[in-house]
Design an enzyme around this catalytic site. Structure first.
Site, PDB file in Angstrom:
ATOM      1  N   LYS A 129      -2.206   2.686   0.020  1.00 20.10           N
ATOM      2  CA  LYS A 129      -2.505   1.277   0.282  1.00 20.10           C
ATOM      3  C   LYS A 129      -2.795   0.579  -1.050  1.00 20.10           C
ATOM      4  O   LYS A 129      -3.726   0.958  -1.754  1.00 20.10           O
ATOM      5  CB  LYS A 129      -3.710   1.147   1.210  1.00 20.10           C
ATOM      6  CG  LYS A 129      -3.480   1.733   2.600  1.00 20.10           C
ATOM      7  CD  LYS A 129      -4.746   1.648   3.440  1.00 20.10           C
ATOM      8  CE  LYS A 129      -4.557   2.316   4.793  1.00 20.10           C
ATOM      9  NZ  LYS A 129      -3.632   1.575   5.657  1.00 20.10           N
ATOM     10  N   ARG A 137      -0.653   7.368  14.391  1.00 25.00           N
ATOM     11  CA  ARG A 137       0.198   7.716  15.536  1.00 25.00           C
ATOM     12  C   ARG A 137       0.573   9.201  15.508  1.00 25.00           C
ATOM     13  O   ARG A 137       0.811   9.797  16.560  1.00 25.00           O
ATOM     14  CB  ARG A 137       1.437   6.829  15.551  1.00 25.00           C
ATOM     15  CG  ARG A 137       2.366   6.997  14.385  1.00 25.00           C
ATOM     16  CD  ARG A 137       3.325   5.837  14.227  1.00 25.00           C
ATOM     17  NE  ARG A 137       2.638   4.625  13.769  1.00 25.00           N
ATOM     18  CZ  ARG A 137       3.254   3.452  13.586  1.00 25.00           C
ATOM     19  NH1 ARG A 137       4.549   3.338  13.825  1.00 25.00           N
ATOM     20  NH2 ARG A 137       2.572   2.407  13.176  1.00 25.00           N
TER      21      ARG A 137
END
Length: 573
Positions: free
Chosen positions: A354, A431
Site C-alpha cells: 500500500k 478474500r
C-alpha cells in the site's frame, strides 16, 4: 425501583486481571494451557516473545472496570435529586403560546418551578429542539443541579430507535463535560407511546449512554476516569419486562465495546495469537455455552487451507484459525448459523504494498474489523444465551506482510475446496483468507452464513463511511439481516451480485484470479467469495470497510455486533 447494572467488560488485552474477571463472571476462567493444544501454546509464546522484544515495548494500561447502575422510575421530575436532569424534546415540544410560555406539560411544569428561566434561556440560545442541539443550564428551583435539553428533531412515536440512541449519546457528552456522577433522563412527550415503544426507547437510551460514555484509554499515559455512576430513566414505565430489555442492551453494549477495543488495539499488541487468546477468554467466561478450537498451521495444512496459509506465509507472527461454537444449555437446536469475520490484524498489502495518499496503511489495524464484530457478537451471545440456535464464530486470523517466504503476484494457491486461485494482487488478501474460512463454516453443517469484512475500498467509494454493502443471492436472508440492522440502528444497503462480472475474474492458468478490474470491485470481490460457499447454504457477505472506523473521532465503531446479535436472536426459538 428496578436497578440494572451495566458493566464495561474491557477486553483482557491487559485491561483487567484474571482475578477481576473471576469476580465479574460466574463461570471459571481457565488458564491458557486448558484452552489451547500444546502446539498452539508454543506458537502463542513465540508470538509474545517477538512482540515484547521488538515492537515498542507497548503494553495496554490496567483500566478499572467502571459500572453504571441503570434504574427505571416513575417519580416527579421536580423532586429528582442529582447532577443533571436531561429532557429529550422535539421541535413540536418547544412550541410556545402568545405569552412565550411552553405548551408542553412537562416543560411547562419545569419552567414554572424555575420561575420562567427555562423558556427564557432556551430562547436566548435559539434552542428549538432540532436534532443535534443541546443546552445545559445551572438554574435554581429543581432538585437537580443542572437541567439539560436535548433536541430530538421532528420526533414522533414511530421514530426509529437511532433517535433515542442519539439522546443517550448526547447525555453522555453532557456528563463528560460536567463530570457528573448521576443523571436522570426523560422525554418531554411520552404520552401516546405503546408499551413496546417504551421498551425500545428505554433500551436505545441505555445503549446510547453506555457507548457514549465509553472511551478507550488503555494506550494513553494520562486520562480521565469515567465519572458516571448511575442513570435513572423516568417516565417510561417499570417492571421485569423493562429490566429484561435493559439487561439485553447492556449485554449487547459489552460486545460492541469489546469489538471497539479489538479494532483500536495496535497491530504490535493485537497479533493473530493475541486475537486467538481473546477468543478463548470469551469461551472461558461462558464455558457453559461456548467452546473454543484454535487451529495452528499444521492443522490448517491438514485441512488443505492453502489460500489462507498463502496470505499468512510472510509474517513472523504465525496464523491462528479461530472457531468458537455456541450451543444452548438446554432444549433442541432448530437453527445452525455461521458468522465468519475477516481477521487481518495488519495488512501491508504484501508485495503489492500500500503506497500513496489514501492507501490508509497506517489504519490497517482495522482490517480485522470483521473478526471484531464476530467475536463481539460471541461475547454478547454468551451473556444472553438464546435458546434453540447453534452458532459458529469463525475467524482466519493472520497478517499480510512482506518477506522471502511470502506469496508473490503470479503464485497459484489451492483452497480447501480444491479450487485454484492465481494471485494477481497480494493486496486482495482478505478474500483469500475468507475462502478457506467459508469452506470450513459450510463443513460445520450450518444452514446460513453471514461473513463480515473490511474488504474493498470500492465499497467506501460507493456507499461512503457509514453504510455497509450487503451481497447475497438469497432474498429471504437479505430480509432477515436488513430487518435486524434496522432494530440495531446500523446502516446496510443491498448491492447487486451481477454474475456477468465474473468474466473479469477468470484466469488462463487457474480456476480464477483473486481480483478483477477496477469497475465493480466490491461486486467481483463478493462473487469471488461465492465460489467457496455450498449452494445449499444461504449466504450473505457484508462489506464494512466504511463504517468500521470513525475518522472524526479516530477510533473504532464496533460496527456489526448489534446487527449480528439481533439476527441470531431472531433465529432462536
Amino acid at each position: 425501583m428496578a436497578v440494572i447494572v451495566v458493566s464495561f467488560f474491557y477486553s483482557l488485552l491487559g485491561s483487567s486481571t484474571r482475578s477481576t474477571l473471576s469476580k465479574l463472571s460466574p463461570f471459571p476462567i481457565f488458564p491458557l494451557s486448558l484452552a489451547y493444544p500444546l502446539s498452539s501454546r508454543r506458537r502463542l509464546r513465540m508470538a509474545h516473545t517477538v512482540a515484547q522484544a521488538t515492537l515498542g515495548l507497548t503494553k495496554p494500561a490496567h483500566v478499572e472496570v467502571p459500572k453504571i447502575d441503570f434504574a427505571v422510575k416513575e417519580i416527579d421530575l421536580v423532586e429528582w435529586k442529582g447532577d443533571i436532569l436531561a429532557v429529550g424534546v422535539s421541535e413540536k415540544d418547544m412550541s410556545k403560546d402568545e405569552n412565550c410560555k411552553f405548551e408542553n406539560s412537562i416543560l411547562k411544569k419545569l419552567d414554572t418551578h424555575l420561575g420562567g428561566l427555562l423558556a427564557e434561556v432556551s430562547a436566548e440560545e435559539d434552542f428549538t429542539g432540532k436534532a443535534g442541539q443541546s443546552t445545559v443550564h445551572r438554574l435554581p428551583g429543581l432538585g437537580s443541579k443542572r437541567i439539560c435539553l436535548i433536541g430530538l428533531g421532528q420526533c414522533t412515536p414511530s421514530s426509529s430507535a437511532s433517535v433515542y440512541r442519539g439522546l443517550g449519546e448526547a447525555v453522555a457528552a453532557a456528563v463528560k463535560t460536567a463530570q457528573a456522577s448521576n443523571v436522570a433522563i426523560t422525554l418531554a412527550s411520552s404520552e401516546g407511546l405503546s408499551a413496546d415503544s417504551k421498551l425500545t426507547i428505554a433500551s436505545a437510551i441505555t445503549s446510547g449512554t453506555v457507548l457514549g460514555i465509553f472511551e478507550d484509554i488503555r494506550f494513553k499515559s494520562e486520562s480521565k476516569k469515567a465519572s458516571l455512576k448511575s442513570v435513572d430513566i423516568i417516565g417510561l414505565g417499570s417492571g421485569p419486562e423493562l429490566e429484561k430489555h435493559l439487561k439485553y442492551a447492556g449485554d449487547v453494549c459489552s460486545g460492541v465495546i469489546f469489538g471497539r477495543e479489538l479494532v483500536n488495539a495496535p497491530p504490535n499488541v493485537l497479533t493473530p495469537g493475541v486475537l486467538a487468546e481473546e477468543a478463548c477468554k470469551i469461551a472461558s467466561m461462558h464455558s457453559d455455552v461456548l467452546t473454543a478450537n484454535i487451529l495452528d498451521v499444521e492443522k490448517c495444512k491438514e485441512l488443505k487451507m492453502g489460500s489462507y496459509l498463502g496470505v499468512a506465509a510472510a509474517s513472523a507472527n504465525p496464523p491462528h484459525f479461530i472457531h468458537l461454537c455456541y450451543k444452548p444449555v438446554t432444549g433442541p437446536v432448530k437453527a445452525k448459523l455461521g458468522l465468519v469475520g475477516k481477521g487481518l490484524t495488519f495488512d501491508s498489502g504484501g508485495y503489492n504494498i500500500k503506497t500513496g495518499p489514501g492507501c490508509m496503511i497506517e489504519l490497517m489495524k482495522f482490517d480485522m474489523g470483521g473478526s471484531a464484530a464476530v467475536l463481539g457478537a460471541a461475547k454478547a451471545i454468551g451473556e444472553i444465551k438464546p435458546p434453540g440456535v447453534e452458532v459458529h464464530f469463525i475467524v482466519a486470523a493472520c497478517e499480510n506482510m512482506i518477506s522471502g517466504t511470502g506469496m508473490r503476484p503470479g503464485d497459484i494457491l489451492t483452497a480447501s475446496n480444491g479450487k485454484t486461485i492465481e494471485v494477481n494482487n497480494t493486496d486482495a488478501e482478505g478474500r483469500l483468507t475468507l475462502a478457506d474460512a467459508l469452506v470450513y463454516a459450510c463443513n460445520q453443517g450450518v444452514e446460513k452464513i453471514v461473513d463480515l469484512a473490511t474488504l474493498t475500498g470500492a465499497c467506501i467509494i460507493a456507499l461512503g463511511p457509514t453504510i455497509a454493502g450487503v451481497f447475497t443471492p438469497s432474498d429471504d436472508l437479505a430480509k432477515e439481516v436488513l430487518a435486524a440492522s434496522e432494530v440495531a440502528g446500523e446502516k446496510l444497503w443491498r448491492m447487486p451480485l451481477e454474475d456477468s462480472y465474473w468474466e473479469s475474474m477468470k484466469s488462463g492458468v487457474a480456476d480464477m484470479v483473486n481480483t478483477g478490474g477496477r469497475p465493480g470491485g466490491s461486486i467481483t470481490a463478493a462473487l469471488f467469495l461465492k465460489q467457496f460457499v455450498d449452494e445449499k447454504v444461504q449466504w450473505m457477505h457484508i462489506d464494512m470497510a466504511g463504517p468500521v472506523w470513525n475518522d472524526k473521532k479516530k477510533c473504532a465503531t464496533g460496527f456489526g455486533v448489534s446487527t449480528l446479535v439481533e439476527w441470531v436472536l431472531k433465529n432462536s426459538a
